[in-house]
Design a protein around this motif. Structure first.
Motif, mmCIF file in Angstrom:
data_model
loop_
_atom_site.group_PDB
_atom_site.id
_atom_site.type_symbol
_atom_site.label_atom_id
_atom_site.label_comp_id
_atom_site.label_asym_id
_atom_site.label_seq_id
_atom_site.Cartn_x
_atom_site.Cartn_y
_atom_site.Cartn_z
ATOM 1 N N GLU A 106 20.003 30.613 -18.489
ATOM 2 C CA GLU A 106 19.181 30.235 -19.640
ATOM 3 C C GLU A 106 17.831 29.779 -19.094
ATOM 4 O O GLU A 106 17.766 28.862 -18.274
ATOM 5 C CB GLU A 106 19.848 29.121 -20.440
ATOM 6 C CG GLU A 106 19.060 28.693 -21.662
ATOM 7 C CD GLU A 106 19.750 27.584 -22.434
ATOM 8 O OE1 GLU A 106 19.038 26.799 -23.078
ATOM 9 O OE2 GLU A 106 20.991 27.506 -22.369
ATOM 10 N N ILE A 107 16.755 30.424 -19.557
ATOM 11 C CA ILE A 107 15.429 30.205 -18.978
ATOM 12 C C ILE A 107 14.467 29.694 -20.040
ATOM 13 O O ILE A 107 14.550 30.069 -21.215
ATOM 14 C CB ILE A 107 14.859 31.511 -18.373
ATOM 15 C CG1 ILE A 107 15.786 32.054 -17.289
ATOM 16 C CG2 ILE A 107 13.471 31.308 -17.805
ATOM 17 C CD1 ILE A 107 16.549 33.254 -17.691
ATOM 18 N N SER A 108 13.552 28.823 -19.624
ATOM 19 C CA SER A 108 12.447 28.389 -20.463
ATOM 20 C C SER A 108 11.141 28.718 -19.741
ATOM 21 O O SER A 108 10.991 28.394 -18.562
ATOM 22 C CB SER A 108 12.518 26.883 -20.747
ATOM 23 O OG SER A 108 13.506 26.598 -21.701
ATOM 24 N N ILE A 109 10.224 29.360 -20.457
ATOM 25 C CA ILE A 109 8.897 29.662 -19.927
ATOM 26 C C ILE A 109 7.886 28.830 -20.716
ATOM 27 O O ILE A 109 7.743 29.003 -21.931
ATOM 28 C CB ILE A 109 8.554 31.159 -20.057
ATOM 29 C CG1 ILE A 109 9.644 32.015 -19.421
ATOM 30 C CG2 ILE A 109 7.200 31.461 -19.432
ATOM 31 C CD1 ILE A 109 9.509 33.499 -19.722
ATOM 32 N N LEU A 110 7.225 27.908 -20.051
ATOM 33 C CA LEU A 110 6.240 27.049 -20.701
ATOM 34 C C LEU A 110 4.847 27.622 -20.453
ATOM 35 O O LEU A 110 4.483 27.901 -19.312
ATOM 36 C CB LEU A 110 6.333 25.623 -20.162
ATOM 37 C CG LEU A 110 7.706 24.929 -20.277
ATOM 38 C CD1 LEU A 110 7.634 23.522 -19.723
ATOM 39 C CD2 LEU A 110 8.190 24.919 -21.712
#
Length: 268
Positions: free
Chosen positions: A84-88
């Motif tokens: 599970e990835i978050s790109i800010l």
């Protein structure tokens, strides 16, 4: 009839004025597009007046945004690791026109595509267990660096802040083997600690025994006949100062106390 006509004209004029005014709030920017061409002026907040017949105002957020993805990432040994990835990221206010001209309003899909490519290239250089260990920060940093290079080739104006691998799910067999390895390492560390403690305790006992032996040797070396005679005289002096009557048998060198008068009275 004339009054109704005037009211209608006023209403139409009011609608036209309202439809030709856009309000840009804090945390977003507005840019006017006239006949498909973007204006050079970017409004950070306030009101923009435009002609709705030939122009429109496009508003975009400049706050930090988060793109969430669930992907299967490849590893060096050919395994697939679910993550599970978050790109800010955020848009740079003075370069919104460049982003819209080159990528359009669907720029998030471009960021996602760039991430997929960069993540595949970077993760393929690491083992699956590295994504679940202290190497994760290095993997995130390398993905971010590669994304920045690819994004700048397509549009200048998107600021990538961070790539976060929030949840890593290893293949079940690999996860079990890693857990067993970690448990074995913990057991080895515990055994090493116990052995170190036992070694220290043995050393303490040896040092203590050596100290007692050395003390006895020093005392034995110091007990000459003259010292013993002086100690005997001191003992006689202490007995002489005592208020109790005592029976003492001595050869003139060392006293031997047989009893005292209090004991004799008690026996009677």
């Amino acid at each position: 009839m004339e009054i109704m006509k005037n009211i209608s004209l006023v209403a139409l004029l009011g609608i036209f004025i309202l439809s030709s005014c856009a309000v840009v709030r804090p945390g977003e920017v507005g840019i006017k597009q006239t006949l498909g061409k973007f204006s050079k002026e970017v409004k950070t907040q306030g009101t923009i007046i435009y002609n709705p017949l030939v122009s429109r105002v496009i508003k975009e957020s400049t706050k930090t945004s988060n793109i969430k993805l669930v992907l299967s990432l490849p590893s060096k040994e050919g395994l697939s690791v679910n993550s599970e990835i978050s790109i800010l990221y955020r848009l740079q206010a003075n370069k919104v026109a460049s982003v819209l001209e080159n990528l359009g309003k669907d720029y998030e899909s471009v960021i996602t595509s760039v991430f997929r490519s960069a993540a595949s290239d970077v993760c393929a250089q690491f083992f699956a267990k590295d994504m679940h260990s202290g190497m994760r920060a290095k993997i995130e940093s390398e993905i971010l660096d590669k994304m920045m290079v690819n994004i700048e080739k397509q549009a200048n104006g998107i600021e990538l802040i961070a790539v976060l691998l929030k949840r890593i799910q290893l293949p079940s067999g690999l996860a079990s083997s890693i857990e067993r390895k970690l448990q074995a390492e913990q057991d080895a560390m515990r055994m090493t600690f116990v052995l170190d403690q036992e070694t220290l305790e043995a050393q303490r006992k040896i040092i203590n025994a050596k100290g007692e032996r050395d003390a006895q040797l020093i005392i034995a070396e110091g007990l000459t006949s003259e010292i013993i005679r002086i100690k005997a005289i001191e003992a006689f002096r202490e007995l002489a100062r005592s208020a109790n009557a005592k029976v003492i048998i001595t050869d003139g060198k060392t006293p031997l106390i047989v009893g005292d008068s209090n004991d004799s009275e008690s026996k009677k």
